[in-house]
Write a protein that holds these residues in place. Sequence first.
Motif, PDB file in Angstrom:
ATOM      1  N   ILE A  69       0.849  -1.194   0.000  1.00  0.00           N
ATOM      2  CA  ILE A  69       0.000   0.000   0.000  1.00  0.00           C
ATOM      3  C   ILE A  69       0.891   1.253   0.000  1.00  0.00           C
ATOM      4  O   ILE A  69       2.096   1.159   0.212  1.00  0.00           O
ATOM      5  CB  ILE A  69      -0.940   0.049   1.237  1.00  0.00           C
ATOM      6  CG1 ILE A  69      -0.124   0.066   2.543  1.00  0.00           C
ATOM      7  CG2 ILE A  69      -1.892  -1.130   1.237  1.00  0.00           C
ATOM      8  CD1 ILE A  69      -0.989   0.248   3.800  1.00  0.00           C
ATOM      9  N   THR A  70       0.280   2.408  -0.237  1.00  0.00           N
ATOM     10  CA  THR A  70       1.014   3.671  -0.070  1.00  0.00           C
ATOM     11  C   THR A  70       0.378   4.426   1.097  1.00  0.00           C
ATOM     12  O   THR A  70      -0.767   4.162   1.456  1.00  0.00           O
ATOM     13  CB  THR A  70       0.922   4.564  -1.321  1.00  0.00           C
ATOM     14  OG1 THR A  70      -0.442   4.869  -1.551  1.00  0.00           O
ATOM     15  CG2 THR A  70       1.517   3.889  -2.529  1.00  0.00           C
ATOM     16  N   TYR A  71       1.148   5.355   1.670  1.00  0.00           N
ATOM     17  CA  TYR A  71       0.571   6.141   2.768  1.00  0.00           C
ATOM     18  C   TYR A  71       1.302   7.459   2.920  1.00  0.00           C
ATOM     19  O   TYR A  71       2.450   7.610   2.514  1.00  0.00           O
ATOM     20  CB  TYR A  71       0.598   5.355   4.087  1.00  0.00           C
ATOM     21  CG  TYR A  71       1.946   5.273   4.771  1.00  0.00           C
ATOM     22  CD1 TYR A  71       2.962   4.493   4.260  1.00  0.00           C
ATOM     23  CD2 TYR A  71       2.188   5.978   5.952  1.00  0.00           C
ATOM     24  CE1 TYR A  71       4.197   4.406   4.900  1.00  0.00           C
ATOM     25  CE2 TYR A  71       3.414   5.890   6.601  1.00  0.00           C
ATOM     26  CZ  TYR A  71       4.406   5.106   6.073  1.00  0.00           C
ATOM     27  OH  TYR A  71       5.617   5.028   6.698  1.00  0.00           O
ATOM     28  N   SER A  72       0.581   8.428   3.492  1.00  0.00           N
ATOM     29  CA  SER A  72       1.213   9.722   3.785  1.00  0.00           C
ATOM     30  C   SER A  72       0.649  10.242   5.099  1.00  0.00           C
ATOM     31  O   SER A  72      -0.014  11.259   5.150  1.00  0.00           O
ATOM     32  CB  SER A  72       0.947  10.712   2.653  1.00  0.00           C
ATOM     33  OG  SER A  72      -0.432  10.863   2.472  1.00  0.00           O
ATOM     34  N   GLU A  73       0.851   9.453   6.139  1.00  0.00           N
ATOM     35  CA  GLU A  73       0.410   9.831   7.487  1.00  0.00           C
ATOM     36  C   GLU A  73       1.444   9.268   8.458  1.00  0.00           C
ATOM     37  O   GLU A  73       2.444   8.686   8.031  1.00  0.00           O
ATOM     38  CB  GLU A  73      -0.975   9.242   7.772  1.00  0.00           C
ATOM     39  CG  GLU A  73      -0.968   7.731   7.840  1.00  0.00           C
ATOM     40  CD  GLU A  73      -2.363   7.114   7.819  1.00  0.00           C
ATOM     41  OE1 GLU A  73      -3.013   7.125   8.857  1.00  0.00           O
ATOM     42  OE2 GLU A  73      -2.766   6.611   6.758  1.00  0.00           O
ATOM     43  N   LEU A  74       1.213   9.427   9.728  1.00  0.00           N
ATOM     44  CA  LEU A  74       2.127   8.855  10.715  1.00  0.00           C
ATOM     45  C   LEU A  74       2.095   7.332  10.607  1.00  0.00           C
ATOM     46  O   LEU A  74       1.015   6.733  10.553  1.00  0.00           O
ATOM     47  CB  LEU A  74       1.694   9.256  12.123  1.00  0.00           C
ATOM     48  CG  LEU A  74       2.035  10.667  12.569  1.00  0.00           C
ATOM     49  CD1 LEU A  74       1.393  10.951  13.929  1.00  0.00           C
ATOM     50  CD2 LEU A  74       3.548  10.851  12.642  1.00  0.00           C
ATOM     51  N   THR A  75       3.282   6.730  10.611  1.00  0.00           N
ATOM     52  CA  THR A  75       3.364   5.269  10.530  1.00  0.00           C
ATOM     53  C   THR A  75       2.596   4.632  11.683  1.00  0.00           C
ATOM     54  O   THR A  75       1.906   3.622  11.505  1.00  0.00           O
ATOM     55  CB  THR A  75       4.840   4.825  10.568  1.00  0.00           C
ATOM     56  OG1 THR A  75       5.544   5.507   9.532  1.00  0.00           O
ATOM     57  CG2 THR A  75       4.973   3.343  10.347  1.00  0.00           C
ATOM     58  N   ALA A  76       2.692   5.223  12.873  1.00  0.00           N
ATOM     59  CA  ALA A  76       2.025   4.674  14.049  1.00  0.00           C
ATOM     60  C   ALA A  76       0.497   4.681  13.875  1.00  0.00           C
ATOM     61  O   ALA A  76      -0.192   3.763  14.332  1.00  0.00           O
ATOM     62  CB  ALA A  76       2.416   5.476  15.289  1.00  0.00           C
ATOM     63  N   GLU A  77      -0.020   5.698  13.191  1.00  0.00           N
ATOM     64  CA  GLU A  77      -1.464   5.786  12.926  1.00  0.00           C
ATOM     65  C   GLU A  77      -1.871   4.742  11.893  1.00  0.00           C
ATOM     66  O   GLU A  77      -2.908   4.084  12.020  1.00  0.00           O
ATOM     67  CB  GLU A  77      -1.826   7.186  12.399  1.00  0.00           C
ATOM     68  CG  GLU A  77      -1.774   8.273  13.448  1.00  0.00           C
ATOM     69  CD  GLU A  77      -2.763   8.030  14.574  1.00  0.00           C
ATOM     70  OE1 GLU A  77      -3.888   7.557  14.301  1.00  0.00           O
ATOM     71  OE2 GLU A  77      -2.409   8.290  15.738  1.00  0.00           O
ATOM     72  N   LEU A  78      -1.052   4.621  10.860  1.00  0.00           N
ATOM     73  CA  LEU A  78      -1.337   3.646   9.807  1.00  0.00           C
ATOM     74  C   LEU A  78      -1.393   2.235  10.404  1.00  0.00           C
ATOM     75  O   LEU A  78      -2.289   1.449  10.074  1.00  0.00           O
ATOM     76  CB  LEU A  78      -0.250   3.711   8.719  1.00  0.00           C
ATOM     77  CG  LEU A  78      -0.403   2.691   7.598  1.00  0.00           C
ATOM     78  CD1 LEU A  78      -1.583   3.045   6.697  1.00  0.00           C
ATOM     79  CD2 LEU A  78       0.869   2.584   6.773  1.00  0.00           C
TER      80      LEU A  78
END
Length: 152
Positions: A69-78
Amino acid sequence: MKRIALFPGSFDPFTKGHEDIVLRGLSLFDEIIVAVGYNSGKSQRYFKIDFMLERIRQTFENQPAISVITYSELTAELAKREGARFLLRGLRNTTDFEYENSIAQINRKLNAELESVFLITSPNLAAISSSIIREVHRYGGDVSDLLPYRLE
Ligand code: ADP
């Protein structure tokens, strides 16, 4: 309860060193989610995110326990959102350790349930880094031996 690990990184590009960490992680976890992030510290990507997403998916197409997946938020939140209790990371040397140590501390602060797990690099892959691959590729050098997929 399934043991789900997140393997977060910039993966610009995803290398044989990364592939090795994920495949070895399969002996520890039921599922591994490779999460390609837009890292705030590294503003501009060299390889486009969609391109890299497709290449990583192709690399693991025969591995149902691995998703990308891709993401652009805090890793801890993801990790919370994905139900992942573990963060998988790789360690090549003391420089990685210094960096990973501080990231792991902050992630634990942000999400107390999250345990960081580190695998030491396989010796034959220890010299592989995304930044060196970008430099070589930029000037037309052949990097195909260092990647688990074809660039074309
Ligand atoms: P980030 O930008 O978050 O540091 P990277 O894409 O550079 O992400 O790396 C993701 C993870 O993979 C990091 O934990 C890094 O230490 C690890 N890693 C990178 N290259 C190797 C390698 N050759 N062997 C083992 N681990 C590696």
